[in-house]
Design a protein around this motif. Structure first.
Motif, PDB file in Angstrom:
ATOM      1  N   ILE A 139       0.925  -1.098  -0.117  1.00 33.23           N
ATOM      2  CA  ILE A 139       0.019   0.048  -0.112  1.00 33.23           C
ATOM      3  C   ILE A 139       0.829   1.375  -0.079  1.00 33.23           C
ATOM      4  CG2 ILE A 139      -1.784   1.203   1.318  1.00 33.23           C
ATOM      5  CD1 ILE A 139      -2.811  -1.174   2.600  1.00 33.23           C
ATOM      6  N   PRO A 140       0.816   2.068  -0.932  1.00 31.30           N
ATOM      7  CA  PRO A 140       1.421   3.275  -0.999  1.00 31.30           C
ATOM      8  C   PRO A 140       1.150   4.072   0.280  1.00 31.30           C
ATOM      9  CG  PRO A 140       0.807   2.831  -3.180  1.00 31.30           C
ATOM     10  CD  PRO A 140       0.033   1.961  -2.228  1.00 31.30           C
ATOM     11  N   GLY A 193     -15.608  -0.473   8.844  1.00 29.81           N
ATOM     12  CA  GLY A 193     -15.171   0.734   9.037  1.00 29.81           C
ATOM     13  C   GLY A 193     -14.506   1.493   8.012  1.00 29.81           C
ATOM     14  N   ASP A 194     -14.115   2.683   8.154  1.00 26.92           N
ATOM     15  CA  ASP A 194     -13.621   3.428   7.089  1.00 26.92           C
ATOM     16  C   ASP A 194     -12.149   3.043   6.512  1.00 26.92           C
ATOM     17  OD1 ASP A 194     -16.132   5.021   7.083  1.00 26.92           O
ATOM     18  OD2 ASP A 194     -15.352   6.116   8.785  1.00 26.92           O
ATOM     19  N   PHE A 245      -8.905  -6.882   8.924  1.00 26.29           N
ATOM     20  CA  PHE A 245      -8.237  -6.109   7.937  1.00 26.29           C
ATOM     21  C   PHE A 245      -8.242  -6.472   6.646  1.00 26.29           C
ATOM     22  CE2 PHE A 245      -7.490  -4.520  12.303  1.00 26.29           C
ATOM     23  CZ  PHE A 245      -7.410  -3.055  11.932  1.00 26.29           C
ATOM     24  N   SER A 246      -8.496  -5.932   5.502  1.00 29.52           N
ATOM     25  CA  SER A 246      -8.061  -6.317   4.252  1.00 29.52           C
ATOM     26  C   SER A 246      -7.793  -5.005   3.433  1.00 29.52           C
ATOM     27  CB  SER A 246      -9.486  -6.703   3.534  1.00 29.52           C
ATOM     28  OG  SER A 246     -10.292  -5.718   3.562  1.00 29.52           O
ATOM     29  N   THR A 272     -10.404   5.600  -3.661  1.00 30.55           N
ATOM     30  CA  THR A 272     -10.610   6.440  -4.763  1.00 30.55           C
ATOM     31  C   THR A 272      -9.393   6.831  -5.559  1.00 30.55           C
ATOM     32  OG1 THR A 272     -10.344   8.487  -3.311  1.00 30.55           O
ATOM     33  CG2 THR A 272     -12.466   7.822  -3.426  1.00 30.55           C
ATOM     34  N   GLY A 273      -9.513   6.976  -6.954  1.00 27.32           N
ATOM     35  CA  GLY A 273      -8.326   7.178  -7.600  1.00 27.32           C
ATOM     36  C   GLY A 273      -7.437   5.925  -7.622  1.00 27.32           C
ATOM     37  N   SER A 274      -8.091   4.667  -7.495  1.00 30.90           N
ATOM     38  CA  SER A 274      -7.189   3.545  -7.686  1.00 30.90           C
ATOM     39  C   SER A 274      -6.205   3.266  -6.786  1.00 30.90           C
ATOM     40  CB  SER A 274      -6.849   3.401  -9.278  1.00 30.90           C
ATOM     41  OG  SER A 274      -7.900   3.315 -10.110  1.00 30.90           O
ATOM     42  N   GLN A 275      -6.283   3.921  -5.580  1.00 28.62           N
ATOM     43  CA  GLN A 275      -5.278   3.857  -4.614  1.00 28.62           C
ATOM     44  C   GLN A 275      -5.692   3.041  -3.559  1.00 28.62           C
ATOM     45  OE1 GLN A 275      -4.378   7.810  -2.593  1.00 28.62           O
ATOM     46  NE2 GLN A 275      -2.258   7.541  -3.260  1.00 28.62           N
ATOM     47  N   SER A 276      -4.700   2.000  -3.304  1.00 28.25           N
ATOM     48  CA  SER A 276      -5.052   1.068  -2.219  1.00 28.25           C
ATOM     49  C   SER A 276      -5.283   1.568  -0.763  1.00 28.25           C
ATOM     50  CB  SER A 276      -4.083   0.081  -2.295  1.00 28.25           C
ATOM     51  OG  SER A 276      -3.948  -0.752  -3.735  1.00 28.25           O
ATOM     52  N   SER A 277      -5.884   1.010  -0.089  1.00 29.37           N
ATOM     53  CA  SER A 277      -6.324   1.441   1.391  1.00 29.37           C
ATOM     54  C   SER A 277      -6.238   0.143   2.193  1.00 29.37           C
ATOM     55  CB  SER A 277      -7.323   2.286   1.504  1.00 29.37           C
ATOM     56  OG  SER A 277      -7.068   3.527   0.872  1.00 29.37           O
ATOM     57  N   LEU A 278      -6.230   0.489   3.509  1.00 40.05           N
ATOM     58  CA  LEU A 278      -6.291  -0.751   4.492  1.00 40.05           C
ATOM     59  C   LEU A 278      -7.710  -0.628   5.048  1.00 40.05           C
ATOM     60  CD1 LEU A 278      -4.855  -3.084   5.870  1.00 40.05           C
ATOM     61  CD2 LEU A 278      -4.063  -1.534   7.808  1.00 40.05           C
TER      62      LEU A 278
END
Length: 218
Positions: free
Chosen positions: A160-161, A215-216, A193-194, A199-205
């Motif tokens: 994840i960046p 959760g958010d 967690f996954s 948004t913007g094709s950016q990976s998030s946890l």
């Protein structure tokens, strides 16, 4: 050792009698000190936050001597004890008893200070280890997370960046811990967690729970 006129401490060296009485009085004072540990430490804690007035070594010694003296004059002591108060005891003998109490005071306080120091050292070691170790990956819960060149990575494949260039492993751990603790405050179930595309094709946890609402993304 200055006393006010008419004080119990002054009357002690005027009235106290034979060596057997002295030893009984001495043992009574020492027993009172042993049983007054909490009381002594409370006085010590209060004195630490105040400007020095009286010597720290006399926090409780004279007070306990006067209490023991008054106990000898109580009804429970009976006439047999009072009958021994015939010949004056030398002031030096009372000061010797008081010094024993002072030494016992210092022993209790030193033990307390050593215990505090040990607790502080243990806490420092725990905090140092906590800061030195990388956080566990919340996705696989097996390997450590690493932040390299602005990317959060794990051997399990997580990649994840970082959304912030100032993100560190310690800050990431704190963020994960805060999220889990906040969830645990209103849900007894363990969240999962996954990695998800934000948004913007950016990976998030993403933290989610099968029971409560998802959760958010973090």
């Amino acid at each position: 050792m200055a006393e006010q006129s008419g004080s119990p401490h002054r009357s002690m060296y005027k009235l106290v009698g034979s060596p057997p009485w002295k030893e009984t009085f001495r043992q009574g004072c020492l027993e009172r000190m042993r049983n007054s540990r909490d009381r002594l430490l409370n006085k010590y804690r209060q004195a630490r936050g105040k400007p020095p007035g009286r010597a720290r070594s006399t926090l409780l010694a004279q007070e306990l001597m006067e209490e023991e003296w008054n106990a000898w004059h109580s009804v429970e002591s009976g006439p047999a004890a009072v009958a021994q108060l015939e010949e004056p005891m030398d002031l030096a003998e009372l000061e010797e008893i008081q010094q024993e109490l002072v030494d016992q005071e210092q022993s209790i306080i030193s033990e307390y200070e050593n215990s505090l120091q040990f607790d502080e050292q243990c806490l420092s070691i725990i905090l140092a280890e906590w800061e030195a170790n990388s956080p566990i990956c919340p996705v696989c819960t097996k390997y450590n997370l690493r932040i390299t060149s602005g990317v959060v990575m794990c051997q399990c494949g997580l990649y994840i960046p970082a959304h912030s260039p100032e993100l560190t492993e310690q800050k990431l751990r704190a963020c994960i811990d805060d999220s889990v603790n906040e969830h645990s405050a209103h849900c007894p179930h363990t969240p999962q967690f996954s990695v998800t595309e934000g948004t913007g094709s950016q990976s998030s946890l993403l933290m989610s729970c099968l029971v409560s609402l998802p959760g958010d993304p973090s």
